[in-house]
Design a protein around this motif. Structure first.
Motif, short mmCIF file in Angstrom:
data_model
loop_
_atom_site.label_atom_id
_atom_site.label_comp_id
_atom_site.label_asym_id
_atom_site.label_seq_id
_atom_site.Cartn_x
_atom_site.Cartn_y
_atom_site.Cartn_z
N PRO A 2 75.39 37.70 34.62
CA PRO A 2 76.43 38.76 34.61
C PRO A 2 76.51 39.48 35.96
O PRO A 2 75.56 39.50 36.73
N ASP A 3 77.70 40.10 36.20
CA ASP A 3 77.93 40.77 37.48
C ASP A 3 76.90 41.86 37.77
O ASP A 3 76.42 41.99 38.90
N TYR A 4 76.55 42.65 36.73
CA TYR A 4 75.64 43.76 36.98
C TYR A 4 74.24 43.24 37.38
O TYR A 4 73.54 43.86 38.19
N GLN A 5 73.85 42.07 36.83
CA GLN A 5 72.57 41.48 37.21
C GLN A 5 72.60 40.93 38.63
O GLN A 5 71.61 40.99 39.36
N GLN A 6 73.75 40.40 39.03
CA GLN A 6 73.90 39.92 40.40
C GLN A 6 73.72 41.06 41.40
O GLN A 6 72.97 40.94 42.37
N TRP A 7 74.44 42.17 41.14
CA TRP A 7 74.34 43.31 42.05
C TRP A 7 72.94 43.91 42.03
O TRP A 7 72.42 44.34 43.07
N LEU A 8 72.32 43.93 40.86
CA LEU A 8 70.95 44.45 40.75
C LEU A 8 69.99 43.57 41.55
O LEU A 8 69.11 44.08 42.26
N VAL A 45 66.61 39.53 34.24
CA VAL A 45 67.14 38.58 35.22
C VAL A 45 66.24 37.35 35.30
O VAL A 45 66.71 36.23 35.48
N VAL A 46 64.93 37.58 35.15
CA VAL A 46 63.94 36.50 35.20
C VAL A 46 63.37 36.29 33.80
O VAL A 46 62.85 37.22 33.19
N SER A 47 63.49 35.08 33.31
CA SER A 47 62.99 34.76 31.98
C SER A 47 61.59 34.16 32.05
O SER A 47 61.08 33.85 33.13
N TYR A 48 60.99 33.96 30.86
CA TYR A 48 59.67 33.34 30.78
C TYR A 48 59.70 31.94 31.39
O TYR A 48 58.76 31.52 32.08
N LYS A 49 60.78 31.22 31.18
CA LYS A 49 60.94 29.87 31.73
C LYS A 49 60.95 29.90 33.26
O LYS A 49 60.32 29.07 33.92
N HIS A 50 61.64 30.88 33.82
CA HIS A 50 61.69 31.02 35.28
C HIS A 50 60.31 31.34 35.85
O HIS A 50 59.93 30.84 36.91
N ILE A 51 59.55 32.17 35.14
CA ILE A 51 58.21 32.55 35.59
C ILE A 51 57.31 31.32 35.67
O ILE A 51 56.60 31.13 36.65
#
Length: 447
Positions: A2-8, A45-51
């Motif tokens: 989402p846009d807000y996560q991109q800006w964050l 923004v970062v999930s368990y899979k990404h970790i």
């Protein structure tokens, strides 16, 4: 995303880099990166899979770098680096010019056998000690300190195992250590030789032609009388332990390349080397692990993991798409233009936001361009040239340079940004161009 996560994500990245470079209160570099990564994890923004994905990529490289630093701590404990300082002065035989080239050789070898950050931490105090032993004037110390730092940093380019960012990115582009070295050793050595020659030409008027042939000798061991004759110092060195430890370092360094051919993780080889050195030192001196535990920068594991979490998030937020748009026309034109564009792009990024996150961003960009294997690897290697050589244009380009300036400040040696860039603005651009041209010519011949 989402846009807000991109800006964050962009906001967290910018704030992290500002804190990383500024380091208010001299905070550890892992603190701002860890806070940034934690924010991205907490907001989703970062999930368990990404970790898990990031951990799989980063852990091996971080353990390898950490292990080489532990080896340097053990060598320091047996007096190796103090012995090096005295012998460099002795072998210079009263020539300041010869000492200059010996210092550059020392810095090159330290990075080759350890890593760039570790080399800075090792060689800078040695060079300061040499200056004090010879009672050099402040202006006379600068050529040795400045040139040593630049060479120690750029010497991480010839082999991938000397730099944390290089090690992490290798797996992404499908290169192993042997392939990397075959393609990069000659071009990066051309750059290192160019930098060395330019530094000598720049500093030659400040390098003392004559230095003392018989300087005061200081004890190699803490707690001993500070003024000793050469034979007294030599008698204090445990030469059996000295030779065995050096042999282990050389054996393990060569083992990295053999391990790649055999499919053995290089971090396992590094850990074996550390275990051997600790065991040999304990057998000989009964010295335990206290100095290893207290002096080892364990935060490197956290730093490597957290900075990669942030960069991975930045990649998914779309920053690499913008870089791809810039690089694509050059990739379509020729390999030479792709190499030039990739190297210059990483030079610019590194000097803006530091080379560690920059080389990761650049690696993501080139892997998403849909390039064939050879152009992909050439673009990546050009990235390394930009991040290892081009990044030296400003003090914020590498953590090694920041560490160097911090060590100098603690020793009451002050070098301003203006003084720093007065040298690098002449030396680095020419050397970067030589390196990138050499990379293109060498790989065309090799491939």
């Amino acid at each position: 995303m989402p846009d807000y996560q991109q800006w964050l994500t962009f906001g967290v990245f910018v704030c992290t880099i500002i804190l990383l470079m500024w380091r208010p209160g001299r905070i550890n570099e892992s603190i701002p990166t860890s806070l940034g990564a934690l924010i991205l994890i907490l907001v989703g923004v970062v999930s368990y899979k990404h970790i898990l994905e990031v951990f799989g990529i980063v852990s091996g490289a971080a353990v390898t770098i950490l292990s080489t630093i532990v080896m340097s701590i053990i060598l320091e404990s047996i007096g190796f680096f103090r012995w090096v300082a005295f012998n460099l002065v002795e072998r210079a035989r009263g020539s300041g010019v010869k000492l200059f080239w010996l210092v550059l050789l020392l810095c090159f070898l330290m990075t080759l056998f350890f890593n760039n950050d570790g080399s800075i931490l090792i060689t800078t105090p040695i060079i300061i000690q040499i200056g004090n032993i010879l009672e050099l004037k402040p202006k006379q110390k600068i050529p040795y300190l400045f040139s040593g730092a630049l060479i120690a940093t750029v010497s991480s380019a010839p082999i991938g195992v000397s730099n944390l960012a290089n090690l992490i990115a290798l797996r992404i582009v499908g290169l192993d250590l042997n392939q990397y070295t075959a393609m990069m050793f000659v071009p990066s050595m051309m750059g290192i030789l160019c930098i060395s020659a330019l530094l000598y030409l720049y500093f030659q008027k400040d390098i003392p032609r004559k230095i003392s042939k018989n300087p005061i000798r200081y004890s190699l061991q803490p707690g001993k009388h500070p003024l000793l004759h050469k034979h007294e110092i030599d008698n204090q060195v445990d030469w059996w332990l000295f030779r065995v430890c050096i042999g282990i370092v050389v054996f393990i360094r060569g083992g990295f390349f053999l391990a790649e051919d055999l499919g053995v993780p290089i971090e396992l080889v590094a850990l074996i080397g550390v275990a051997l050195m600790i065991a040999v030192r304990w057998y000989r001196t009964k010295k335990g692990l206290r100095d290893v535990v207290t002096k080892t920068p364990w935060h490197i594991l956290l730093f490597a993991f957290s900075i990669y979490v942030i960069v991975n998030s930045l990649h998914r937020a779309g920053m690499t798409e913008w870089l791809i748009t810039l690089l694509q026309p050059f990739a379509e034109k020729s390999e030479a233009s792709l190499i030039a564009a990739s190297g210059l792009m990483l030079t610019l990024l590194s000097n803006l936001v530091n080379n560690l996150p920059s080389v990761m961003i650049g690696t993501f960009a080139v892997t998403d361009m849909g390039l064939e294997q050879q152009p992909l690897q050439l673009a990546y290697l050009a990235n390394i040239m930009g991040s290892d050589i081009g990044a030296l244009l400003t003090p914020v380009g590498t953590l090694a340079t920041l560490l160097w300036m911090y060590i100098l400040k603690n020793n009451h040696i002050h070098i301003t940004w203006k003084q720093y860039m007065k040298v690098t603005i002449i030396v680095i651009p020419i050397s970067l161009i030589v390196s990138l041209m050499s990379l293109y010519i060498w790989t065309q011949f090799l491939l």
